[in-house]
Design a protein around this motif. Sequence first.
Motif, PDB file in Angstrom:
ATOM      1  N   GLY A 114       0.807  -1.221   0.000  1.00  0.00           N
ATOM      2  CA  GLY A 114       0.000   0.000   0.000  1.00  0.00           C
ATOM      3  C   GLY A 114       0.835   1.264   0.000  1.00  0.00           C
ATOM      4  N   ASN A 115       2.066   1.167   0.486  1.00  0.00           N
ATOM      5  CA  ASN A 115       2.947   2.332   0.545  1.00  0.00           C
ATOM      6  C   ASN A 115       3.911   2.412  -0.642  1.00  0.00           C
ATOM      7  OD1 ASN A 115       1.857   3.104   3.077  1.00  0.00           O
ATOM      8  ND2 ASN A 115       3.196   1.628   4.111  1.00  0.00           N
ATOM      9  N   TRP A 116       3.789   1.489  -1.571  1.00  0.00           N
ATOM     10  CA  TRP A 116       4.678   1.492  -2.724  1.00  0.00           C
ATOM     11  C   TRP A 116       4.184   2.502  -3.764  1.00  0.00           C
ATOM     12  CZ3 TRP A 116       6.147  -4.289  -4.076  1.00  0.00           C
ATOM     13  CH2 TRP A 116       6.652  -4.904  -2.927  1.00  0.00           C
ATOM     14  N   VAL A 176       9.457   2.165  -1.581  1.00  0.00           N
ATOM     15  CA  VAL A 176      10.201   3.417  -1.730  1.00  0.00           C
ATOM     16  C   VAL A 176      10.788   3.889  -0.401  1.00  0.00           C
ATOM     17  CG1 VAL A 176       8.911   4.227  -3.734  1.00  0.00           C
ATOM     18  CG2 VAL A 176       8.068   4.738  -1.443  1.00  0.00           C
ATOM     19  N   MET A 177      11.820   4.699  -0.524  1.00  0.00           N
ATOM     20  CA  MET A 177      12.433   5.347   0.627  1.00  0.00           C
ATOM     21  C   MET A 177      11.672   6.636   0.924  1.00  0.00           C
ATOM     22  SD  MET A 177      16.493   4.719  -0.129  1.00  0.00           S
ATOM     23  CE  MET A 177      16.489   5.770  -1.591  1.00  0.00           C
ATOM     24  N   PRO A 178      11.983   7.312   2.040  1.00  0.00           N
ATOM     25  CA  PRO A 178      11.288   8.576   2.368  1.00  0.00           C
ATOM     26  C   PRO A 178      11.366   9.620   1.265  1.00  0.00           C
ATOM     27  CG  PRO A 178      12.463   7.778   4.283  1.00  0.00           C
ATOM     28  CD  PRO A 178      12.865   6.879   3.148  1.00  0.00           C
ATOM     29  N   LYS A 202      12.368   7.525  -3.800  1.00  0.00           N
ATOM     30  CA  LYS A 202      13.142   6.702  -4.728  1.00  0.00           C
ATOM     31  C   LYS A 202      12.973   5.222  -4.376  1.00  0.00           C
ATOM     32  CE  LYS A 202      16.641  10.269  -5.570  1.00  0.00           C
ATOM     33  NZ  LYS A 202      18.084  10.635  -5.453  1.00  0.00           N
ATOM     34  N   PRO A 203      13.209   4.316  -5.348  1.00  0.00           N
ATOM     35  CA  PRO A 203      13.074   2.886  -5.062  1.00  0.00           C
ATOM     36  C   PRO A 203      13.995   2.455  -3.917  1.00  0.00           C
ATOM     37  CG  PRO A 203      13.227   3.259  -7.418  1.00  0.00           C
ATOM     38  CD  PRO A 203      13.541   4.569  -6.767  1.00  0.00           C
ATOM     39  N   ASP A 204      13.458   1.654  -3.029  1.00  0.00           N
ATOM     40  CA  ASP A 204      14.228   1.182  -1.879  1.00  0.00           C
ATOM     41  C   ASP A 204      14.904  -0.136  -2.244  1.00  0.00           C
ATOM     42  OD1 ASP A 204      15.282   0.472   0.553  1.00  0.00           O
ATOM     43  OD2 ASP A 204      13.483   0.980   1.697  1.00  0.00           O
ATOM     44  N   TRP A 205      16.044  -0.037  -2.924  1.00  0.00           N
ATOM     45  CA  TRP A 205      16.746  -1.230  -3.396  1.00  0.00           C
ATOM     46  C   TRP A 205      17.241  -2.078  -2.234  1.00  0.00           C
ATOM     47  CZ3 TRP A 205      15.169  -1.666  -7.982  1.00  0.00           C
ATOM     48  CH2 TRP A 205      15.056  -0.566  -8.826  1.00  0.00           C
ATOM     49  N   GLN A 206      17.611  -1.456  -1.126  1.00  0.00           N
ATOM     50  CA  GLN A 206      18.094  -2.221   0.022  1.00  0.00           C
ATOM     51  C   GLN A 206      16.986  -3.081   0.610  1.00  0.00           C
ATOM     52  OE1 GLN A 206      21.473  -2.230   1.008  1.00  0.00           O
ATOM     53  NE2 GLN A 206      20.637  -4.095   1.936  1.00  0.00           N
TER      54      GLN A 206
END
Length: 334
Positions: A175-177, A310-312, A315-319
């Motif tokens: 839901g947060n993506w 995603v990060m804050p 951007k995509p949160d690859w980690q």
Amino acid sequence: MKIDTNTWGWFQIGKLFDKFETGKGHDTLLNDGDDCLYLGAKKSDNGVMRTCATDDSMLQEGNCIVFICNGAGSVGYANYMDKPFIATTDLVLGYADWLNKKTGLFVATVLCKERFKYSFGRKWKTYLRSTEIKLPVTADGKPDWAWIESYIDSLHSEPLTTGNETNNVNSLEVGNWREFYVGELFDSIYKVASYHDDELTSVSIGNKNAIAYVTRTDQDNGVKSLVCDIGLANIEPGNAIVIGDTTSTISYQPSPFVAGEHIIAARAGWLNKFTGLFITCLLRQERYRYSYGRAYKLDLIRNTKLKLPVMPDGKPDWQFMENYIKSLPYGDRL
């Protein structure tokens, strides 16, 4: 142990098995759950389409050969299934007293070699019992099941183990993506220089000059065979997501490879085997949009949208993606 098929004998499938059953399941009849496997007309993943709730009215016994008698691209393949499951009506299941995991895997492999004889115009279901396969024989002319078990033992394979537990898998809060175009995720997406089969020389596993020959096959992570890399100019570096533009087959290639026709490669600085597998899985979910009449060409690939964590900063949160793959059962063995 060496195999010399010249000494083997021919056996009719109808006489090898004690009984045959047709699958009883259909996707629309299943209830959601994780306690039973649902098998379909699919060679990869041992035929498993999804998990579902157990339904005794459709449940089949395990320890059988699963004959794929219908289905695009998989007609004529066979799998061995060791545990109870639910199967589609495209499958015929063969049972016999000689069956166990070792003999089952051996015979399923031999059966797959016969698939070239069967297609949409010549369905396996009609000719299944009369099909003949070649097997090692005893002195009295019967199948040599003891030799077959010894051969499987000689392969020195061990069951893959994992230290990861299912209840420790990172959760996915989609839901947060947010959505991203594939074209903005990758640094480059391009058509790969291709080879024809007759331009390449096949080699065996272990050959120091072996390189993967990647095609539009949906089997074996897209690798059709291993070929000799000597004299080949168009070798692609590894660490790429590979897409078959007319078949929508998608794989992550960790090592250098050469390609067949209609292969597209996608590359990016964030790409590694963990993020690569994560994105590959998402891209495969989009395959249903692309078929023979709407091929997965470059423009369509670039304009495909994927929903990612995603990060804050948005951007995509690859980690997170990397950690998620690592947390899965067998993620520690990649």
